[in-house]
Design a protein around this motif. Structure first.
Motif, PDB file in Angstrom:
ATOM      1  N   GLN A 118      20.305 -21.665   0.611  1.00 57.81           N
ATOM      2  CA  GLN A 118      20.888 -22.969   0.280  1.00 57.81           C
ATOM      3  C   GLN A 118      22.388 -22.839   0.026  1.00 57.81           C
ATOM      4  O   GLN A 118      23.174 -23.680   0.463  1.00 57.81           O
ATOM      5  N   LYS A 130      15.657 -18.047  -1.080  1.00 54.21           N
ATOM      6  CA  LYS A 130      15.750 -19.502  -0.924  1.00 54.21           C
ATOM      7  C   LYS A 130      17.070 -19.997  -1.517  1.00 54.21           C
ATOM      8  O   LYS A 130      17.776 -20.802  -0.908  1.00 54.21           O
ATOM      9  N   ARG A 186      18.310 -26.441  -6.607  1.00 53.84           N
ATOM     10  CA  ARG A 186      17.019 -27.135  -6.686  1.00 53.84           C
ATOM     11  C   ARG A 186      16.032 -26.535  -5.684  1.00 53.84           C
ATOM     12  O   ARG A 186      16.429 -26.022  -4.647  1.00 53.84           O
ATOM     13  N   LYS A 187      14.750 -26.656  -5.987  1.00 54.87           N
ATOM     14  CA  LYS A 187      13.722 -26.173  -5.062  1.00 54.87           C
ATOM     15  C   LYS A 187      13.592 -27.097  -3.859  1.00 54.87           C
ATOM     16  O   LYS A 187      13.141 -26.687  -2.794  1.00 54.87           O
ATOM     17  N   GLU A 188      13.979 -28.341  -4.046  1.00 59.77           N
ATOM     18  CA  GLU A 188      14.042 -29.295  -2.939  1.00 59.77           C
ATOM     19  C   GLU A 188      15.152 -30.284  -3.249  1.00 59.77           C
ATOM     20  O   GLU A 188      15.556 -30.429  -4.404  1.00 59.77           O
ATOM     21  N   TRP A 233      21.156 -30.568  -3.328  1.00 58.75           N
ATOM     22  CA  TRP A 233      20.408 -29.333  -3.551  1.00 58.75           C
ATOM     23  C   TRP A 233      21.017 -28.547  -4.706  1.00 58.75           C
ATOM     24  O   TRP A 233      20.336 -27.760  -5.348  1.00 58.75           O
TER      25      TRP A 233
END
Length: 190
Positions: free
Chosen positions: A143, A139, A101-103, A112
């Motif tokens: 993560q 990113k 996920r982006k956030e 995430w």
């Protein structure tokens, strides 16, 4: 066309689709914020059944043999991770798909990562549709690494040749691209 036949190879078929369906020339602002005369949106290819099949088989050949999952940042990588996991299953290879996920999820577990989570320390290959500066891929890598996974390779459909490879190398990652932007831009469909 391949030299031995008038039937295009899968690589040539995919290049043709990317050049005709995903590539545009004009004045664009990219996700990185950079301006460019070249725009590549792989979704018209990756969201078609036959296009995803071509992409998935090609990407699978670059997933490390000991990787147990493929992962990528939502949204561009969503069909890619699912398609590559399915292509692996077609070859009787165990390979799960994870979506980063982006956030963090704003409810429930606040996760995430989505998908069947492997054990910490597991090798995961990150998949991406287009790499420009490498920011989206990095990113996803961060993560995954923060969650305890090992990531050493990013496989992308298109490398825009704008520094993504250097950004990956600086983070001890190997970037493998199916195509370079220059190759797609120079391709003239038959």
């Amino acid at each position: 066309m391949s030299e031995s036949s008038s039937v295009p190879t899968e690589r040539e078929q995919l290049l043709n689709r990317l050049a005709t369906l995903a590539y545009r020339r004009g004045d664009f602002t990219l996700a990185s914020g950079r301006k460019s005369e070249h725009y590549v949106n792989c979704k018209p290819v990756s969201l078609s059944g036959s296009g995803l099949a071509l992409i998935s088989r090609a990407m699978l050949t670059h997933v490390e043999a000991d990787a147990r999952a493929v992962a990528g940042l939502t949204l561009g990588a969503d069909p890619l991770v699912s398609g590559v996991a399915m292509a692996a299953a077609d070859q009787s290879r165990e390979l799960d798909a994870l979506i980063v996920r982006k956030e963090a999820k704003g409810h429930g577990t606040g996760a995430w990562l989505e998908g069947p989570l492997p054990a910490p320390g597991t090798l995961i290959t990150v998949l991406e549709d287009v790499v420009t500066t490498g920011g989206s891929s990095l990113k996803a890598v961060r993560q995954l690494r923060d969650a305890g996974y090992k990531v050493t390779r990013v496989v992308t459909i298109v490398d825009r040749e704008e520094g993504g490879d250097a950004a990956m190398a600086a983070d001890n990652l190997e970037l493998i691209s199916l195509y370079k932007l220059s190759e797609i831009a120079a391709f003239v469909p038959a």
